[in-house]
Design a protein around this motif. Structure first.
Motif, PDB file in Angstrom:
ATOM      1  N   ASP A 111      26.411   8.711  -9.328  1.00  0.00           N
ATOM      2  CA  ASP A 111      25.323   7.806  -8.973  1.00  0.00           C
ATOM      3  C   ASP A 111      24.409   8.444  -7.936  1.00  0.00           C
ATOM      4  O   ASP A 111      24.739   9.472  -7.343  1.00  0.00           O
ATOM      5  CB  ASP A 111      25.862   6.474  -8.459  1.00  0.00           C
ATOM      6  CG  ASP A 111      26.800   6.638  -7.273  1.00  0.00           C
ATOM      7  OD1 ASP A 111      26.410   7.255  -6.256  1.00  0.00           O
ATOM      8  OD2 ASP A 111      27.948   6.155  -7.357  1.00  0.00           O
ATOM      9  N   THR A 120      21.464   1.380  -6.220  1.00  0.00           N
ATOM     10  CA  THR A 120      22.237   2.556  -6.632  1.00  0.00           C
ATOM     11  C   THR A 120      22.219   2.639  -8.149  1.00  0.00           C
ATOM     12  O   THR A 120      22.635   1.687  -8.841  1.00  0.00           O
ATOM     13  CB  THR A 120      23.690   2.478  -6.133  1.00  0.00           C
ATOM     14  OG1 THR A 120      23.687   2.495  -4.697  1.00  0.00           O
ATOM     15  CG2 THR A 120      24.502   3.656  -6.646  1.00  0.00           C
ATOM     16  N   ARG A 122      23.785   4.119 -11.339  1.00  0.00           N
ATOM     17  CA  ARG A 122      25.087   4.704 -11.691  1.00  0.00           C
ATOM     18  C   ARG A 122      25.172   4.901 -13.196  1.00  0.00           C
ATOM     19  O   ARG A 122      24.761   4.038 -13.980  1.00  0.00           O
ATOM     20  CB  ARG A 122      26.229   3.800 -11.231  1.00  0.00           C
ATOM     21  CG  ARG A 122      27.617   4.327 -11.564  1.00  0.00           C
ATOM     22  CD  ARG A 122      28.697   3.413 -10.971  1.00  0.00           C
ATOM     23  NE  ARG A 122      30.029   3.814 -11.353  1.00  0.00           N
ATOM     24  CZ  ARG A 122      30.732   4.764 -10.745  1.00  0.00           C
ATOM     25  NH1 ARG A 122      30.201   5.405  -9.704  1.00  0.00           N
ATOM     26  NH2 ARG A 122      31.947   5.080 -11.143  1.00  0.00           N
ATOM     27  N   GLU A 158      24.490   1.446 -14.896  1.00  0.00           N
ATOM     28  CA  GLU A 158      24.621   0.282 -14.024  1.00  0.00           C
ATOM     29  C   GLU A 158      23.613   0.322 -12.883  1.00  0.00           C
ATOM     30  O   GLU A 158      23.236   1.406 -12.407  1.00  0.00           O
ATOM     31  CB  GLU A 158      26.024   0.220 -13.418  1.00  0.00           C
ATOM     32  CG  GLU A 158      27.153   0.155 -14.425  1.00  0.00           C
ATOM     33  CD  GLU A 158      28.519   0.231 -13.755  1.00  0.00           C
ATOM     34  OE1 GLU A 158      29.494  -0.200 -14.396  1.00  0.00           O
ATOM     35  OE2 GLU A 158      28.594   0.713 -12.606  1.00  0.00           O
ATOM     36  N   ARG A 160      23.551  -1.100  -9.006  1.00  0.00           N
ATOM     37  CA  ARG A 160      24.500  -1.588  -8.017  1.00  0.00           C
ATOM     38  C   ARG A 160      23.801  -1.802  -6.674  1.00  0.00           C
ATOM     39  O   ARG A 160      22.832  -1.117  -6.352  1.00  0.00           O
ATOM     40  CB  ARG A 160      25.656  -0.588  -7.852  1.00  0.00           C
ATOM     41  CG  ARG A 160      26.482  -0.401  -9.100  1.00  0.00           C
ATOM     42  CD  ARG A 160      27.416   0.809  -8.999  1.00  0.00           C
ATOM     43  NE  ARG A 160      28.365   0.681  -7.918  1.00  0.00           N
ATOM     44  CZ  ARG A 160      29.573   0.126  -8.006  1.00  0.00           C
ATOM     45  NH1 ARG A 160      29.970  -0.378  -9.168  1.00  0.00           N
ATOM     46  NH2 ARG A 160      30.380   0.072  -6.960  1.00  0.00           N
ATOM     47  N   ALA A 164      28.495  -3.463  -5.335  1.00  0.00           N
ATOM     48  CA  ALA A 164      28.810  -4.309  -6.482  1.00  0.00           C
ATOM     49  C   ALA A 164      27.802  -4.081  -7.601  1.00  0.00           C
ATOM     50  O   ALA A 164      26.608  -3.849  -7.354  1.00  0.00           O
ATOM     51  CB  ALA A 164      28.807  -5.777  -6.074  1.00  0.00           C
ATOM     52  N   THR A 165      28.261  -4.182  -8.836  1.00  0.00           N
ATOM     53  CA  THR A 165      27.394  -4.035 -10.000  1.00  0.00           C
ATOM     54  C   THR A 165      26.781  -5.380 -10.346  1.00  0.00           C
ATOM     55  O   THR A 165      27.493  -6.372 -10.531  1.00  0.00           O
ATOM     56  CB  THR A 165      28.197  -3.508 -11.198  1.00  0.00           C
ATOM     57  OG1 THR A 165      28.756  -2.234 -10.873  1.00  0.00           O
ATOM     58  CG2 THR A 165      27.321  -3.384 -12.433  1.00  0.00           C
ATOM     59  N   SER A 168      24.288  -4.088 -16.033  1.00  0.00           N
ATOM     60  CA  SER A 168      24.800  -2.905 -16.738  1.00  0.00           C
ATOM     61  C   SER A 168      24.413  -2.965 -18.210  1.00  0.00           C
ATOM     62  O   SER A 168      24.259  -4.053 -18.775  1.00  0.00           O
ATOM     63  CB  SER A 168      26.323  -2.800 -16.610  1.00  0.00           C
ATOM     64  OG  SER A 168      26.963  -3.853 -17.299  1.00  0.00           O
TER      65      SER A 168
END
Length: 239
Positions: A111, A120, A122, A158, A160, A164-165, A168
């Motif tokens: 990521d 973020t 990922r 994903e 984030r 936490a996600t 996605s």
């Protein structure tokens, strides 16, 4: 009586004198050439099945298309993989040709912090398959080959925040692959080898519904160790 003894003695002397001449007239002992040594040549022809394992790095680039436009950054998704392969090879002189199908489970993940959103970004590759042709050159039980063909990859991307996600998208992507390998036949029907593969995946637009759309591009560099079992006799005897 004396006369008979004298004749016997004379006959014995005559036989002794002619013995060397008789021996010289006998046929000489026949010479038999030793059989030629047998050279064993490894045969790469036949069906084979095997397992493989190794590691890879997938270079991944995110470029946002909407609502903003611009580069978000890139990262390397790294990890391990394990899987199997099945194929067929046929050999002509020292040239070896083959077809192979390979399927692997993978865990390549990585990521980076987006330069546009602060989220973020990922990415993860969790599986891939390869369908390739091979051309190789054999030095007895050592085979050097190149390969190329199609690749299919299972990916997950994903968004984030705070660890936490919150969004996605998983999809299946098609691409191409090229590679090269070195294989060694170490026992009847068994061979071990090392292989390098590069997987080309064209860029694809990925939409995180209601949030953003990114153009995501990935290329994978991968190294594998392989163990194969070939069905049929692996050794040819040549005089």
């Amino acid at each position: 009586m004396n006369k008979n003894m004298l004749l016997a003695a004379v006959s014995l002397v005559a036989i002794s004198a002619t013995a060397p001449a008789l021996a010289a007239d006998l046929a000489a002992r026949p010479y038999t050439k030793a059989p030629a040594m047998i050279a064993t040549v490894y045969d790469w022809s036949g069906f084979y099945i095997g397992i493989n394992g190794g590691g890879a790095s997938a270079h991944t680039t995110w470029d946002q298309r909407a609502p903003l436009v611009g580069g978000e950054g890139s990262h390397n998704a790294t990890g391990g993989t394990v899987g199997g392969q099945v194929g067929y090879r046929w050999q002509s002189a020292q040239w070896v040709f083959g077809l192979e199908g390979q399927g692997n489970w993978a865990d390549f993940s990585g990521d980076n912090l987006s330069a546009l959103t602060g989220f973020t970004d990922r990415s993860k590759i969790d599986s891939f398959g390869l369908l390739t042709g091979q051309v190789g050159y054999a030095w007895n039980n050592v085979l050097l080959y190149i390969k190329g063909g199609a690749a299919v990859v299972g990916t997950k991307n994903e968004l984030r925040a705070a660890g936490a996600t919150f969004a996605s998208v998983s999809d299946t992507r098609w691409g191409g692959t090229i590679g090269a390998g070195l294989e060694y036949g170490f026992a009847p029907n068994w061979s071990v080898g090392v292989e390098y593969n590069h997987i080309f995946l064209s860029g694809k637009d990925v939409t995180f519904t209601g949030i953003q759309t990114d153009h995501i591009k990935q290329d994978v560099d991968m190294g594998l160790v392989r163990l194969n079992y070939k069905f049929g006799g692996p050794i040819l005897a040549k005089y």
